[in-house]
Design an enzyme around this catalytic site. Structure first.
Site, PDB file in Angstrom:
ATOM      1  N   ASP A 158      -9.165  11.848 -12.769  1.00  0.00           N
ATOM      2  CA  ASP A 158      -8.859  12.348 -11.438  1.00  0.00           C
ATOM      3  C   ASP A 158      -8.128  13.680 -11.554  1.00  0.00           C
ATOM      4  O   ASP A 158      -7.134  13.793 -12.277  1.00  0.00           O
ATOM      5  CB  ASP A 158      -8.005  11.329 -10.678  1.00  0.00           C
ATOM      6  N   HIS A 208      -2.880  19.879  -0.563  1.00  0.00           N
ATOM      7  CA  HIS A 208      -2.257  18.576  -0.822  1.00  0.00           C
ATOM      8  C   HIS A 208      -1.155  18.715  -1.877  1.00  0.00           C
ATOM      9  O   HIS A 208      -0.034  18.214  -1.692  1.00  0.00           O
ATOM     10  CB  HIS A 208      -3.308  17.564  -1.288  1.00  0.00           C
ATOM     11  N   ARG A 229      10.183  18.545  -3.917  1.00  0.00           N
ATOM     12  CA  ARG A 229      10.972  19.561  -4.635  1.00  0.00           C
ATOM     13  C   ARG A 229      11.233  20.814  -3.808  1.00  0.00           C
ATOM     14  O   ARG A 229      11.787  21.784  -4.309  1.00  0.00           O
ATOM     15  CB  ARG A 229      10.228  19.967  -5.922  1.00  0.00           C
ATOM     16  N   GLU A 271      -6.055   8.317  -0.528  1.00  0.00           N
ATOM     17  CA  GLU A 271      -6.300   9.702  -0.908  1.00  0.00           C
ATOM     18  C   GLU A 271      -7.782   9.976  -0.705  1.00  0.00           C
ATOM     19  O   GLU A 271      -8.627   9.366  -1.362  1.00  0.00           O
ATOM     20  CB  GLU A 271      -5.869   9.979  -2.353  1.00  0.00           C
ATOM     21  N   GLU A 307     -10.953  11.890  -1.321  1.00  0.00           N
ATOM     22  CA  GLU A 307     -11.426  12.747  -2.409  1.00  0.00           C
ATOM     23  C   GLU A 307     -12.953  12.825  -2.421  1.00  0.00           C
ATOM     24  O   GLU A 307     -13.640  11.942  -1.917  1.00  0.00           O
ATOM     25  CB  GLU A 307     -10.958  12.216  -3.776  1.00  0.00           C
ATOM     26  N   ARG A 322       2.801   4.515  -3.131  1.00  0.00           N
ATOM     27  CA  ARG A 322       3.742   5.617  -3.372  1.00  0.00           C
ATOM     28  C   ARG A 322       5.079   5.147  -3.913  1.00  0.00           C
ATOM     29  O   ARG A 322       5.726   5.855  -4.690  1.00  0.00           O
ATOM     30  CB  ARG A 322       3.977   6.387  -2.070  1.00  0.00           C
ATOM     31  N   GLN A 381       4.646   4.380  -7.500  1.00  0.00           N
ATOM     32  CA  GLN A 381       4.414   5.655  -8.194  1.00  0.00           C
ATOM     33  C   GLN A 381       5.713   6.415  -8.477  1.00  0.00           C
ATOM     34  O   GLN A 381       5.939   6.905  -9.585  1.00  0.00           O
ATOM     35  CB  GLN A 381       3.483   6.508  -7.332  1.00  0.00           C
ATOM     36  N   THR A 438      -9.782   1.735  -6.712  1.00  0.00           N
ATOM     37  CA  THR A 438     -10.279   3.035  -6.272  1.00  0.00           C
ATOM     38  C   THR A 438     -11.663   2.769  -5.683  1.00  0.00           C
ATOM     39  O   THR A 438     -12.493   2.136  -6.340  1.00  0.00           O
ATOM     40  CB  THR A 438     -10.395   4.009  -7.463  1.00  0.00           C
TER      41      THR A 438
END
Lengths: 429, 429
Positions: A134, A141, A150, A210, A212, A248, A251, A268
């Site tokens: 991936d 994004h 951050r 997500e 994709e 999340r 993660q 997935t």
């Protein structure tokens, strides 16, 4: 192009301009086998070949054998010139205005045997996936999510504009559209400020999607033999939509220093019909600009990094209406799949037929064109509304997500992916 | 246990206590097929089965079919009770003091057909590897490398003692011992202090090794069905040594935020003979202590995290003598493979027969017991000496690395892995 004698009046992703390949079974025949989709029907290619349907093409033994397999790996391995020839031939067979002797259109017995309503077949994983990689090519994004964590000045890592950042994903948990998934449980750090830090074991509360685009590799490369950007397009079999479900909260705790693991490997989802490279490539277009000068092995025509592709995400609760929660575009990519392949192989890594390469999440920069709930809810802080007035931050149990995507117009030029859908079941116990 | 009538006088990793399984071919028969190693010989299991060698065992069709395959995946899938029975039976056939009718020992014709000198066969990858996951269970390695980059106070991330950190690796580039690899080229940031940061494209100058132990999964688990620590041992087929070659300069630039990619995916070498779980488990022992209270799903007997296993790394330049550059121990692990499996599956991720799980680098805390050159050379700053007086920091072209490992004594109780070796060829062009 004129239409097909099979297409119904309804607008379909599977027009005669598309001819996507998949693996099906049905009630009459449980054997997994190759098929193409046309309008609201599928053509069983194994049955069609067995009935001599490809006779006019003078098919090779290798081609006939590839249509007799339970995955498309052998067919993919035959290479793009073969895919091109077969797709064109099938378009001829299905065209309204075909001139060639047409055993399918003219034989109700054969049509009965090999042409089924789409709604009557079951789709299976189209390829045996060797490795799944991936990437992170959706710059908007990457920037938005990086900013959340951050701040905007440090949102993107220094390498981001120099190479297509990617990581190895989990192949065993890639499932075909329609497969329900359980909400994962795992280690979560509920309070990062507490000392000492003590994770708890619980069901993910921040379960995300997500959106994709992904490509399947057709032709592989030998170990130690990099593939250039220019050669790379010959290695792409075709494309699918992908939902890289992400927990999340799992993660955040697990991903340092080696990257996401259990936050992603519980499942997935990919769309079942592989849109061949020849069908989608006409919609290649300028993606997100990258002003950074690139090393020679990554240099690419900027007009080939994005796709003129409409992408939508629907969310449907167990009961209640469906809401389209995002409308975005395949233009929101900064790296082409050819660049991803060139980078992946530049150190000698071998790709094999059936390898799956994901683009990374495709998001715009506006509230209504995001590819993940993390972005839509501004880091999980701001709920967004569904059409029945209820709210979401992340996914609830029994929510279904359906990703759709298409290029071209509404009629015989439409090239679409159908559905990439899945439902989140309550946590495994 | 008494010895085998096959074993030579030389000390061998493949004593009658071991009976490791692999896939071989030889000049007379190019077909890949299962075999076991005994002393300095191999027993061709396909040939042995075809000659009725397993008759006394009353073998199932599934067992006979599994010995007729080009990989050990089917055999692994049969489960540990079958592996145990087959290994015991083969030990009986090979034992000096066997009482059973012994068609192999007593027939020179059959011996000629199925018992070959080890030196006359070619080893192949023993399993078709679906997914490869690499963990980070060698705490001393994690601490030393973390200290080099972030200082001893921040060497280990907050999650390190709570879960076995791991990442998905690349399955397609796992190769069997003896396969030469080209030095990878890739993006490297030669001067991290220059602004703006500009990577160059060059051959890795900091090419490293990682000494690891790895397990192959036998019995898989269904998606959504976690495997507990207690159940996990039934899912382990056996063990190999692994060298996770690593290009440190590529890694430093690429690995944020998603983990190592091209720094690792150019090649990973495994030893060819799979030491079955039953052969190695008696050497399970206390590993590195973890004082952190663990969540229930990871709780494990601390006496089962390490292995009483001698591990050595040899470096041999193209010409010049071989130097043993490290002598370390399988005790240097903080997480058991059972814990790794429990963590890997806790969110529902399915493991499949043939999946490979690496331990992470196995290092001690002294100068002479490190599992990577990065540690031996103190971050690439302090060269270490070879026996001919030359020096190394990282690998030079044409250097060969040979990892060896064994448990037990020197005679009929020895359980060893043979070689996990590879040579670094000049960079691909």
């Amino acid at each position: 192009m004129a239409g097909s004698w099979v297409e119904s009046g309804k607008k379909s992703d599977f027009s005669i301009s598309n001819i996507p390949f998949g693996i099906i079974s049905n009630d009459k025949n449980h054997l997994h086998r190759p098929a193409i989709a046309i309008g609201d029907h599928v053509l069983d290619l194994q049955g069609f070949a067995a009935a001599g349907g490809f006779a006019e093409l003078k098919p090779s033994d290798a081609l006939l054998s590839s249509l007799n397999q339970v995955t498309l790996n052998d067919f993919a391995t035959l290479g793009r010139p073969v895919h091109r020839t077969v797709r064109k031939y099938i378009q001829e067979v299905l065209a309204e205005d075909t001139n060639m002797p047409n055993v399918l259109r003219d034989s109700s017995v054969l049509r009965e045997k090999v042409l089924f309503p789409l709604s009557s077949v079951k789709n299976h994983l189209p390829m045996a996936i060797g490795d799944y990689t991936d990437f992170f090519a959706g710059r908007h994004h990457a920037f938005t999510v990086g900013s959340l964590f951050r701040g905007p000045d440090n949102a993107l890592q220094p390498n981001y504009h120099h190479l297509p950042v990617g990581y190895h994903g989990r192949a065993s948990s890639v499932v075909v559209s329609g497969t329900a998934l359980h909400r994962p449980r795992g280690q979560i750090l509920a309070d990062p400020t507490a000392k000492p830090q003590r994770p708890t074991f619980e069901a993910s509360k921040r379960l995300d999607i997500e959106l994709e685009l992904a490509c399947f590799v057709g032709k592989g490369n030998a170990m130690g033999k990099p593939v250039s950007v220019k050669e790379a397009s010959e290695h792409i079999f075709g494309y699918v939509l992908m939902n890289d479900w992400s927990a999340r909260d799992i993660q955040t705790w697990e991903y340092v220093p080696l990257g996401p693991f259990n936050a992603k490997n519980f499942g997935t989802t990919i769309s079942p019909w592989i849109v061949l490279a020849d069908a989608l490539n006409p919609y290649m277009t300028t993606g997100i600009a990258n002003e950074t000068p690139l090393l020679e092995y990554l240099q690419e025509d900027p007009g080939r990094t994005g796709f003129e592709l409409s992408l939508e995400v629907d969310l449907a609760p167990l009961s209640g209406p469906t809401t389209t929660i995002s409308r975005t575009s395949g233009r929101n990519l900064m790296w082409s799949f050819a660049q991803m392949i060139a980078h992946h192989t530049v150190g000698g890594c071998p790709l094999r037929a059936g390898d799956l390469l994901g683009s990374g999440t495709i998001s715009g920069l506006n509230d209504d064109d995001r590819g993940s709930l993390l972005e839509m809810s501004k880091g999980g802080k701001t709920p967004f509304k569904l059409s029945d007035g209820s709210e979401r931050v992340f996914l609830k149990d029994n929510d279904s997500i359906n990703i759709r995507g298409w290029a071209g117009g509404e009629g015989a030029s439409r090239v679409g992916f159908g559905h990439c859908s899945g439902t989140i079941l309550p946590a495994i116990s």
